[in-house]
Design a protein around this motif. Structure first.
Motif, PDB file in Angstrom:
ATOM      1  N   HIS A 140       0.811  -1.222   0.000  1.00 32.25           N
ATOM      2  CA  HIS A 140       0.000   0.000   0.000  1.00 32.25           C
ATOM      3  C   HIS A 140       0.848   1.277   0.000  1.00 32.25           C
ATOM      4  N   LYS A 141       2.155   1.165  -0.150  1.00 27.50           N
ATOM      5  CA  LYS A 141       3.054   2.316  -0.044  1.00 27.50           C
ATOM      6  C   LYS A 141       3.679   2.683  -1.388  1.00 27.50           C
ATOM      7  N   THR A 179       8.796   7.567   2.200  1.00 27.70           N
ATOM      8  CA  THR A 179       7.723   6.608   1.963  1.00 27.70           C
ATOM      9  C   THR A 179       6.411   7.373   2.021  1.00 27.70           C
ATOM     10  N   LEU A 180       5.591   7.208   0.985  1.00 24.91           N
ATOM     11  CA  LEU A 180       4.327   7.941   0.914  1.00 24.91           C
ATOM     12  C   LEU A 180       3.171   7.075   1.416  1.00 24.91           C
ATOM     13  N   PRO A 181       2.288   7.701   2.244  1.00 21.85           N
ATOM     14  CA  PRO A 181       2.337   9.090   2.697  1.00 21.85           C
ATOM     15  C   PRO A 181       3.461   9.318   3.696  1.00 21.85           C
ATOM     16  N   THR A 182       4.020  10.531   3.668  1.00 16.88           N
ATOM     17  CA  THR A 182       5.136  10.854   4.556  1.00 16.88           C
ATOM     18  C   THR A 182       4.655  10.960   6.009  1.00 16.88           C
ATOM     19  N   VAL A 183       5.613  10.907   6.915  1.00 17.34           N
ATOM     20  CA  VAL A 183       5.292  11.068   8.339  1.00 17.34           C
ATOM     21  C   VAL A 183       4.620  12.415   8.582  1.00 17.34           C
ATOM     22  N   HIS A 214      -3.817   7.959   2.867  1.00 18.98           N
ATOM     23  CA  HIS A 214      -3.351   6.575   2.799  1.00 18.98           C
ATOM     24  C   HIS A 214      -4.015   5.811   1.658  1.00 18.98           C
ATOM     25  N   HIS A 215      -3.221   5.037   0.928  1.00 16.45           N
ATOM     26  CA  HIS A 215      -3.777   3.931   0.153  1.00 16.45           C
ATOM     27  C   HIS A 215      -3.951   2.765   1.118  1.00 16.45           C
ATOM     28  N   SER A 266      -7.142  13.313  -3.120  1.00 21.56           N
ATOM     29  CA  SER A 266      -7.540  11.921  -3.247  1.00 21.56           C
ATOM     30  C   SER A 266      -8.957  11.875  -3.800  1.00 21.56           C
ATOM     31  N   VAL A 267      -9.147  11.120  -4.860  1.00 26.95           N
ATOM     32  CA  VAL A 267     -10.480  10.940  -5.442  1.00 26.95           C
ATOM     33  C   VAL A 267     -11.048   9.638  -4.897  1.00 26.95           C
ATOM     34  N   PRO A 268     -11.985   9.700  -3.950  1.00 27.82           N
ATOM     35  CA  PRO A 268     -12.520   8.470  -3.346  1.00 27.82           C
ATOM     36  C   PRO A 268     -13.481   7.764  -4.295  1.00 27.82           C
TER      37      PRO A 268
END
Length: 415
Positions: free
Chosen positions: A132-133, A153-157, A183-184, A222-224
């Motif tokens: 998922h990253k 690493t996305l999303p970043t901290v 998050h994915h 983000s397009v849900p």
């Protein structure tokens, strides 16, 4: 170069529950029995392979080093990058006859899960993973075979912390689970860059489309529920249109208009009868090619003044047929279209006069489905009078190998 038995590959990639019935299994007989879009006219004169005597092609090298399925390939400058099911990213010389390092020296990065897609921007390598990253790696072109440093690493901290404390940043991802929208929450299946490199687009089996800023890796949007099922493919045009292909059989077109903060749906393209696995645009962006489990490659053409035709962005021109199983990947190399299939072959197509297409070559030799493709014009091998053009096409397969194919065709103006 002869083929050697492939080491035992890893287990088939873990599929999300919603996607399990779309799994591309090379042993699945259902892939070859699905209808091949009888309602769409064929753009080739015959289903049999045409082999003009003036077209020459051969496999000139087999790159071995991965011990598991090769899922992703990308070219940048003098180098070819490959990602595998077992987390590995390897780098190879683009020239198959000048491999600078041995196989045990070209492993430059190891992620946390299968590498589904790779794209390069300057000295940064972006990798999409099954965990998922998205990871960003630093390329040192002075020493390209040195182990790469993971920059982020996305999303970043920072992104996660900023969204953590406000309830409005949370979205429902499962029946009893919420997560911040950056998050994915399932496999990141594909990546694409905007023309200017300022934005990175990602799609996932979680059915979302996300946009990231490449300067600081911030998630901008983000397009849900962009689709009703897993999203498998993405393509981005030079003028800002974003195309997503899904297991829901649809291709959707998105764009962010001037003065708008978010991408909006422009059009939904519906013609495939099964999961859409691959998308690629022609070099001029006027044609979109889509490949699916229905064994067909549908050719879509941009409508004149498409920006003014709401809901009518592209129309079907026809279909390219010949593969006997699912289309898994597509690549455009100059004026050629390359398609890879679960039938273990790569087909090379070219558009001829009056929107017709010819199949220039069927490349055979892999022992497993073709999962990824890329290619380039071979500038080192062009004739002085420009009567023919030479190409290098790279194919990655579930047989763990990468093959390098040399294709020489008459220049288009000679046809």
């Amino acid at each position: 170069m002869g083929l050697i038995p492939c080491p035992l590959a890893c287990h088939l990639e873990k599929e999300s529950q919603s996607y399990s019935h779309h799994l591309h299994s090379e042993s699945s007989s259902s892939l070859s029995s699905q209808p091949s879009l009888p309602s769409v006219p064929s753009l080739t004169s015959s289903l049999r392979h045409e082999e003009p005597s003036s077209v020459h092609y051969q496999c000139i090298s087999t790159l071995r080093g991965h011990s598991s399925y090769v899922f992703s390939l990308t070219l940048e400058g003098k180098y070819l990058y490959s990602g595998s099911c077992e987390k590995e990213i390897r780098v190879w010389s683009r020239d198959p006859f000048s491999q600078e390092h041995h196989v045990n020296e070209n492993l430059v990065a190891i992620g946390q899960d299968a590498v589904k897609c790779l794209v390069v921007l300057g000295d940064k390598l972006f990798s999409a993973h099954q965990d998922h990253k998205i990871r960003i790696w630093k390329i040192d072109y002075n020493n390209p075979y040195k182990k790469y440093k993971c920059l982020a690493t996305l999303p970043t901290v920072n992104d996660r912390v900023l969204k953590l404390f406000s309830t409005k940043n949370y979205v429902q991802v499962r029946r009893h689970k919420k997560c911040t929208w950056v998050h994915h929450v399932d496999t990141v299946s594909a990546l694409a860059l905007s023309k200017d490199g300022s934005n990175l687009y990602s799609v996932s089996w979680d059915r979302t489309l996300k946009i990231w800023r490449t300067s600081d890796f911030k998630c901008l949007e983000s397009v849900p529920s962009a689709h009703d099922d897993a999203i498998n493919a993405i393509a981005v045009s030079n003028d800002g249109y974003v195309y997503t292909g899904s297991a829901d059989r649809k291709i959707k077109v998105w764009r962010k208009c001037e003065r708008e903060k978010k991408h909006a749906l422009v059009s939904t393209l519906e013609k495939h009868k099964s999961a859409v696995n691959a998308l690629v645009l022609s070099t001029d962006g006027c044609l979109l090619y889509s490949g699916a489990c229905d064994r067909s490659i549908v050719v879509w053409e941009r409508v004149a003044n498409a920006a003014d035709n709401v809901g009518q962005h592209m129309v079907v021109v026809g279909a390219l047929r010949g593969h006997t199983k699912a289309i898994l990947c597509l690549a455009v190399v100059s004026d050629l279209l390359c398609s890879g299939s679960a039938d273990k072959t790569v087909r090379i197509w070219r558009r001829e006069a009056e929107k017709s297409y010819s199949c220039l070559a069927v490349l055979e030799g892999h022992r497993g489905p073709i999962k990824c493709l890329c290619g380039t014009v071979d500038t080192k091998d062009s004739t002085k009078n420009d009567s023919s053009t030479s190409y290098l096409v790279y194919s990655g397969s579930l047989d763990c190998d990468i093959k390098v194919w040399k294709i020489r065709t008459p220049s288009l103006q000679q046809n």
